[in-house]
Design a protein around this motif. Structure first.
Motif, short mmCIF file in Angstrom:
data_model
loop_
_atom_site.label_atom_id
_atom_site.label_comp_id
_atom_site.label_asym_id
_atom_site.label_seq_id
_atom_site.Cartn_x
_atom_site.Cartn_y
_atom_site.Cartn_z
N ILE A 1 -45.23 3.46 17.59
CA ILE A 1 -44.23 4.46 17.96
C ILE A 1 -42.83 3.87 17.85
CG2 ILE A 1 -43.34 5.88 19.86
CD1 ILE A 1 -45.89 6.94 18.55
N HIS A 2 -42.68 2.63 18.26
CA HIS A 2 -41.38 1.96 18.16
C HIS A 2 -40.94 1.92 16.70
CE1 HIS A 2 -38.16 -0.84 18.99
NE2 HIS A 2 -38.68 -1.72 18.16
N ASP B 1 -40.15 5.44 15.30
CA ASP B 1 -38.90 5.84 15.94
C ASP B 1 -37.72 5.25 15.18
OD1 ASP B 1 -38.62 7.58 18.06
OD2 ASP B 1 -39.44 6.17 19.52
N ILE C 1 -41.62 3.51 26.01
CA ILE C 1 -40.93 2.84 24.91
C ILE C 1 -40.13 3.85 24.09
CG2 ILE C 1 -41.26 1.53 22.78
CD1 ILE C 1 -41.63 -0.09 25.33
N HIS C 2 -40.73 5.00 23.86
CA HIS C 2 -40.04 6.05 23.11
C HIS C 2 -38.73 6.43 23.82
CE1 HIS C 2 -39.45 9.60 20.64
NE2 HIS C 2 -39.48 10.38 21.71
N LYS D 1 -49.45 -3.89 15.69
CA LYS D 1 -50.54 -4.48 16.46
C LYS D 1 -51.03 -3.53 17.56
CE LYS D 1 -48.41 -8.47 17.35
NZ LYS D 1 -47.41 -9.18 16.56
N THR D 2 -50.12 -2.77 18.12
CA THR D 2 -50.48 -1.82 19.16
C THR D 2 -49.89 -0.45 18.84
OG1 THR D 2 -48.50 -2.26 20.45
CG2 THR D 2 -50.41 -3.64 20.91
N LEU E 1 -43.12 -5.45 24.49
CA LEU E 1 -44.04 -4.33 24.35
C LEU E 1 -43.81 -3.60 23.03
CD1 LEU E 1 -44.16 -2.65 27.87
CD2 LEU E 1 -46.08 -3.64 26.61
N ALA E 2 -42.54 -3.33 22.74
CA ALA E 2 -42.20 -2.59 21.53
C ALA E 2 -42.60 -3.37 20.28
CB ALA E 2 -40.71 -2.28 21.50
N ASN E 3 -42.67 -4.68 20.41
CA ASN E 3 -43.00 -5.49 19.25
C ASN E 3 -44.48 -5.86 19.18
OD1 ASN E 3 -40.46 -5.63 17.94
ND2 ASN E 3 -39.76 -6.99 19.57
N GLY E 4 -45.29 -5.14 19.93
CA GLY E 4 -46.73 -5.27 19.73
C GLY E 4 -47.42 -6.30 20.62
N LYS F 1 -45.30 9.35 31.28
CA LYS F 1 -46.72 9.46 31.60
C LYS F 1 -47.50 8.27 31.04
CE LYS F 1 -47.26 13.74 30.04
NZ LYS F 1 -46.27 14.83 29.98
N THR F 2 -47.08 7.77 29.92
CA THR F 2 -47.74 6.61 29.31
C THR F 2 -46.70 5.55 28.94
OG1 THR F 2 -47.50 7.47 27.08
CG2 THR F 2 -49.49 8.10 28.27
N THR F 3 -47.19 4.35 28.71
CA THR F 3 -46.27 3.29 28.30
C THR F 3 -45.70 3.58 26.92
OG1 THR F 3 -47.59 1.73 29.59
CG2 THR F 3 -46.02 0.81 28.04
N ILE F 4 -46.48 4.25 26.10
CA ILE F 4 -45.97 4.65 24.78
C ILE F 4 -44.74 5.51 24.95
CG2 ILE F 4 -46.48 6.01 22.74
CD1 ILE F 4 -49.38 5.20 22.98
N GLN F 5 -44.83 6.49 25.85
CA GLN F 5 -43.68 7.36 26.08
C GLN F 5 -42.50 6.57 26.63
OE1 GLN F 5 -44.22 10.44 29.02
NE2 GLN F 5 -42.61 11.74 28.13
N LEU G 1 -47.93 11.62 20.92
CA LEU G 1 -48.07 10.30 21.51
C LEU G 1 -46.77 9.87 22.18
CD1 LEU G 1 -50.09 8.22 18.88
CD2 LEU G 1 -50.75 8.70 21.23
N ALA G 2 -45.67 10.05 21.44
CA ALA G 2 -44.36 9.62 21.95
C ALA G 2 -43.99 10.39 23.21
CB ALA G 2 -43.29 9.81 20.88
N ASP H 1 -36.14 3.56 23.76
CA ASP H 1 -35.67 3.49 22.38
C ASP H 1 -34.56 4.50 22.18
OD1 ASP H 1 -36.46 1.65 20.48
OD2 ASP H 1 -38.44 2.55 20.21
N GLY I 1 -46.02 11.25 25.59
CA GLY I 1 -46.84 10.95 26.75
C GLY I 1 -48.23 11.56 26.75
N ILE J 1 -48.17 1.22 20.85
CA ILE J 1 -46.80 1.19 21.35
C ILE J 1 -45.85 0.75 20.25
CG2 ILE J 1 -45.25 0.01 22.97
CD1 ILE J 1 -47.55 -0.17 24.93
N GLN J 2 -46.24 -0.32 19.55
CA GLN J 2 -45.38 -0.81 18.47
C GLN J 2 -45.27 0.23 17.36
OE1 GLN J 2 -46.83 -4.26 16.36
NE2 GLN J 2 -44.76 -4.87 15.71
#
Lengths: 223, 223
Positions: free
Chosen positions: A213-214, A217, B213-214, A207-208, B167-170, B207-211, A167-168, B217, A170, A210-211
């Motif tokens: 992974i944050h 991390d 943030i990773h 909540k998401t 974003l990182a905080n959900g 590729k993704t918003t998850i990435q 996930l992290a 970070d 991409g 994204i969070q």
DNA sequence: CTATCCTTTGTGGGAAACCACATAGAGTTC
DNA sequence: GAACTCTATGTGGTTTCCCACAAAGGATAG
């Protein structure tokens, strides 16, 4: 007291303090090396000469001299290798790392005898730890003890770690599915992966995704 | 050479090495403090006594003694405050931090005179830096110089940082929109926020918003 | 063997995110 | 002021993700 101590610590400004402090405590000359490879080869030599070290004090992360190549790059690997060739050596980790997950994994998987966090009183805690380990006890400094006793010392299984890493990096959910099918890892359906992620979100109160992974991390769970 | 040097460094095992090394170089007694608050008050006192320090050597991150409360918790804040009350003091940062974004921001926003990364040869680099800074130059050790000269020293503006933090905080995109509207921050339409995120994804090759943030970070851009 | 539980997987609908095309306004250049 | 650019925003459509319900298969207890 320990007679033959070897230290693995890359940072030169730390070495001075550690060595002089240990020498004062143990009345012996501790040896220090700035790389994992060097430390391991010194330990091997000592075994061959039948004068093995009886205590290894190791940092976890090492700045590597980029001009030469390295086999071992982290304290974790070093400890693993050392325990393989000399299972009875005592090991104390002396590191700035205070993340519960990482400290716990060292005790669980690598069977270390002590963990001391560098910090305000790191040196005096290190001296205490050396005495305790010499007596056959395991020892943790207050900071790491506190870290270990947190109720939520979340441990992830290898499947979860890999999932989070993908996930992290991409991967989308269906790409992860394909990847797991290729590698023969189960469960691998799109739907199951979705569930696994949902469960992790719940566990970490995210909540998401994204969070999520944050958070992992920040806890050093996927590094 | 500098006559009155003050050091802010929390880790006791480092202090010994730094102080003895500096004393040898400068032929004077450097003072060391383990907290930012203490360091700042010592600098204030010195000004009042008309014996101001002429060099501050500071770490960036500090383990805080949890038994007492702290005003200043990071080296960055400390430097900011010190420069306010004594603009002409020279400052060298001595830290393990090697992330380009962080090093760059210190030179840009805080006007420091030198940056040395703790590491294999940190102490000798620190000594070089002290001499250089005394001559009026700014100085970076090889590691930090390399970090600064990377082409892609991505700098984020405050808007982007805040967006990424939310974003990182959900926060979801429409929640971010609402939040920005409340705070009077623009742009704040759902659509524009979408675009900003897309642009950041492109900039960081995610590729993704998850990435995304990773990645930020890992670069310490939102910490 | 049966009842029960747990995990995996499926299906379909709704929510959030992503994307392409388009418009309006602010600022620049000539 | 006309042509141009750049940013903010809107609309509608597609993809991805999220979630509730449910069926199938394996493991376990009685």
């Amino acid at each position: 007291m320990f007679k033959r101590i070897i230290i693995a610590e890359d940072i030169d400004s730390e070495n001075l303090g550690i060595v002089s402090s240990i020498n004062a405590l143990t009345q012996t000359e501790a040896e220090t090396n700035q790389s994992c490879d060097k430390t391991l080869s010194r330990i091997k030599e000592a075994i061959i000469k039948e004068q093995p070290y009886d205590l290894l004090i190791s940092d976890l992360s090492f700045n590597l001299d980029t001009r030469i190549s390295h086999n071992i790059t982290t304290g974790k690997e070093l400890i693993h290798q050392v325990k393989n060739i000399q299972p009875d050596i005592k090991v104390i980790v002396f590191s700035g790392e205070d993340k519960p997950a990482i400290i716990k994994s060292l005790f669980d998987s690598y069977n270390i005898n002590g963990y001391v966090c560098k910090g305000l009183y790191g040196l005096s805690e290190l001296k205490k730890a050396i005495s305790q380990v010499y007596l056959g006890n395991t020892c943790t400094c207050p900071v790491s003890k506190h870290a270990l006793h947190q109720s939520n010392v979340t441990q992830l299984d290898p499947y979860e770690v890999q999932l989070l890493k993908l996930l992290a990096n991409g991967y989308k959910q269906d790409e992860i599915s394909l990847h797991f099918i290729e590698k023969g890892i189960e469960p691998n359906s799109k739907r199951s992966i979705e569930d696994k992620i949902r469960k992790l979100r719940q566990d970490f109160d995210a909540k998401t995704t994204i969070q999520l992974i944050h958070l992992v991390d920040g806890m050093g769970l996927i590094s």
